[in-house]
Design a protein around this motif. Structure first.
Motif, PDB file in Angstrom:
ATOM      1  N   CYS A 186      68.767  98.604  67.089  1.00  0.00           N
ATOM      2  CA  CYS A 186      69.699  98.100  66.126  1.00  0.00           C
ATOM      3  C   CYS A 186      69.703  99.142  65.285  1.00  0.00           C
ATOM      4  CB  CYS A 186      68.584  97.144  65.459  1.00  0.00           C
ATOM      5  SG  CYS A 186      68.853  96.636  63.944  1.00  0.00           S
ATOM      6  N   ALA A 187      70.888  99.296  64.542  1.00  0.00           N
ATOM      7  CA  ALA A 187      71.448 100.423  63.594  1.00  0.00           C
ATOM      8  C   ALA A 187      71.983  99.992  62.457  1.00  0.00           C
ATOM      9  CB  ALA A 187      72.319 101.146  64.399  1.00  0.00           C
ATOM     10  N   GLY A 188      71.848 100.847  61.416  1.00  0.00           N
ATOM     11  CA  GLY A 188      72.387 100.349  60.168  1.00  0.00           C
ATOM     12  C   GLY A 188      73.154 101.498  59.332  1.00  0.00           C
ATOM     13  N   ARG A 189      74.044 100.748  58.602  1.00  0.00           N
ATOM     14  CA  ARG A 189      74.926 101.926  57.926  1.00  0.00           C
ATOM     15  C   ARG A 189      75.424 101.267  56.544  1.00  0.00           C
ATOM     16  NH1 ARG A 189      80.558 101.866  58.064  1.00  0.00           N
ATOM     17  NH2 ARG A 189      80.678 103.916  58.039  1.00  0.00           N
ATOM     18  N   VAL A 190      75.427 102.106  55.719  1.00  0.00           N
ATOM     19  CA  VAL A 190      75.974 101.574  54.355  1.00  0.00           C
ATOM     20  C   VAL A 190      77.417 101.339  54.457  1.00  0.00           C
ATOM     21  CG1 VAL A 190      76.357 102.348  51.847  1.00  0.00           C
ATOM     22  CG2 VAL A 190      74.416 103.134  52.889  1.00  0.00           C
ATOM     23  N   GLY A 191      77.882 100.273  53.827  1.00  0.00           N
ATOM     24  CA  GLY A 191      79.279  99.972  53.829  1.00  0.00           C
ATOM     25  C   GLY A 191      79.447  98.655  54.751  1.00  0.00           C
ATOM     26  N   ASN A 192      81.029  98.231  54.661  1.00  0.00           N
ATOM     27  CA  ASN A 192      81.213  96.931  55.145  1.00  0.00           C
ATOM     28  C   ASN A 192      81.784  96.995  56.476  1.00  0.00           C
ATOM     29  OD1 ASN A 192      81.402  94.164  55.019  1.00  0.00           O
ATOM     30  ND2 ASN A 192      83.491  94.296  54.032  1.00  0.00           N
TER      31      ASN A 192
END
Length: 123
Positions: free
Chosen positions: A95-101
């Motif tokens: 699982c990974a996350g990043r700021v933004g849309n």
């Protein structure tokens, strides 16, 4: 940054289904784009699916129709439903996350990662 913890992996037979979960700490989950990647032994980490906070979703072509990504912002949880599993789906799923849309599809675009959960599909 946020902390991500995956769960739901396991050993299944070909044709079975699995649902992976990713619990995300922090209050920023609803403003993060979240993605799933996988890495098989000896191979590079590859994109599976991503969900932007605004609703945009992207899938890798090879999993379209078999995989569904979803998120529950109230529970700070990301899901990956996988159906009709094949032996080539065997990998560690991250699982990974990043700021933004933007539902980006390359690992360097993400700044937060979980430890991964093993999925093994026996034929």
């Amino acid at each position: 940054q946020v902390q991500l913890v995956e769960s739901g992996g396991g050993l299944v037979q070909a044709g079975a289904s699995l649902r992976l979960s990713c619990l995300v700490s922090g209050r920023t989950f609803r403003t993060y784009t979240m993605g799933w990647f996988r890495q098989a032994p000896g191979k590079e980490r590859e994109f599976v699916a991503a969900s932007g906070w605004g609703g945009r979703i992207r899938y890798q072509d090879s999993v379209k129709g078999r995989v569904t990504i979803s998120r529950d912002n109230a529970k700070n949880t990301l899901y990956l439903e996988m159906n009709s599993l094949k032996s080539e789906d065997t990998a560690v799923y991250y699982c990974a996350g990043r700021v933004g849309n933007c539902p980006a599809s390359t690992p360097p675009d993400y700044d937060s990662w979980g430890q991964g959960t093993q999925v093994t599909v026996s034929s």
